[in-house]
Design a protein around this motif. Structure first.
Motif: not given
Length: 385
Positions: A198, A201, A306, A351-353, A355
């Motif tokens: 992980q 972001p 992410g 980046p995906i927060w 996920p």
């Protein structure tokens, strides 16, 4: 499920003695085994010795595959002779005392079935009336020998189990297709140490003209179709886009030759599990275009970091992640690979927060195994004295 497992053990009075048989100490399985140790007295028996693994240059395994006392897991190296056939490795027991190993445990978990060593140990497990649990990962697409003697042997092996754990719906479907009763199958989610991957972001400080960074991680062999990834990248890349290819294999020289002079494409040697989060954090989209893949745990790792992932429908992981944000599924023949890579770039906003993959932890997966172990133990009241 985890709570159920703990209650079952508490009612017995002391942890069950569990032997997990597998080929190698895969680094991505360490967190799972560590979680199991919290509720069971676990030993992990390895059919591949450290010395044999170190000399197997075609295996594409680094030092992180060598068992370490720092992991606080009780490993046993079982003396075997290894026969290599392509990507496959088959093991034969070489010491009589190894045959008797299961009698020291309450339940044995079989991490494989193809090698003669597993069959001999299964016979001993049955002879001593111990519990039998299997871990099965293959899908219908990755199954070989759909008929004939090997198909019959596979069916007999899994029919003899008290319970079987699968990492997702694709493997469950495969077992049912060969006649395994659904009630024997416990389905979990194939997990890696998502917390280690992980990456939170942060506000982007990248120049606005910096391109999209694509990443491939894995063996450089025909089944992985890395050449097709290179071709797709070359057809859609903007001037500042990059592709990093991480790994080694028999096609490395050919791939380097094909990409010679292309400064947008770079190569990295094998990266160990501990260093991989940092590598992924420098990229935006992971691409896995395999023609055949039992799962593809690198997809879990990328999603936890992410990243976007572009993944072929041939990979077992697809059924479990295709609904998640940032996943772009490619048809089996890769006709839309370039289009999906371009779509990932267009939709990238950072980046995906948080996920969704972060919910699927090794602890969660371990609880499924504990439920299977308890089910196996209860089925014959096999606790040895």
């Amino acid at each position: 499920m985890a709570t159920h497992g703990r209650l079952e053990l508490r009612s017995i009075g002391k942890p069950l003695r569990v032997l997990w048989m597998t080929n190698m100490a895969a680094p991505y399985r360490i967190p799972l085994w560590q979680s199991l140790q919290k509720t069971a007295h676990l030993h992990v028996a390895l059919l591949e010795s450290s010395s044999s693994l170190a000399s197997d240059v075609e295996a594409n395994r680094g030092q992180d595959w060598i068992p370490s006392i720092g992991n606080k897991i009780d490993f046993l190296e079982v003396p075997t002779r290894k026969v290599r056939r392509g990507e496959a490795r088959y093991y034969f027991l070489t010491k009589f005392r190894s045959i008797l190993l299961p009698r020291n445990y309450d339940v044995v978990v079989f991490g494989g079935w193809e090698s003669p060593a597993y069959w001999v140990l299964l016979a001993t497990t049955k002879m001593h009336n111990r519990g039998c649990v299997a871990f099965y990962e293959s899908t219908v697409a990755t199954m070989s020998h759909h008929r004939g003697p090997i198909s019959w042997m596979r069916k007999r092996f899994f029919a003899s189990m008290d319970s079987i754990v699968v990492p997702g719906p694709a493997a469950r479907e495969a077992l049912i297709s060969i006649g395994v009763p659904p009630e024997k199958i416990l389905e979990g989610f194939n997990a890696v140490d998502v917390k280690a991957f992980q990456v939170l972001p942060q506000p982007s400080d990248k120049p606005k003209n910096q391109g999209h960074s694509y990443l491939y991680v894995g063996q450089l062999i025909a089944r992985k179709r890395v050449e097709q990834i290179v071709a797709a990248f070359s057809s859609v890349a903007t001037p500042n886009d990059t592709l990093t290819i991480v790994g080694s294999g028999e096609l490395e020289a050919e791939l380097r030759s094909i990409t010679k002079g292309n400064k947008s494409i770079s190569f990295m040697p094998y990266v160990d599990n501990r260093s991989m989060p940092e590598v992924m954090a420098r990229h935006n989209t992971l691409v896995l275009a395999s023609s055949q893949e039992v799962w593809g745990l690198v997809i879990n790792e990328a999603l936890a970091g992410g990243l976007h992932v572009v993944v072929s429908q041939n990979c077992g992981v697809v059924d479990s992640v295709e609904h998640m944000s940032g996943v772009f599924v490619v048809e089996p023949g890769l006709s839309d690979l370039a289009a999906k890579m371009a779509e990932s770039r267009r939709s990238w906003t950072g980046p995906i927060w948080n996920p969704e993959i972060l919910r699927h932890t090794p602890e969660e997966f371990a609880s499924v195994f504990m439920a299977a172990i308890n089910q196996s133990f209860r089925s014959g009241s096999r606790r040895s004295k």
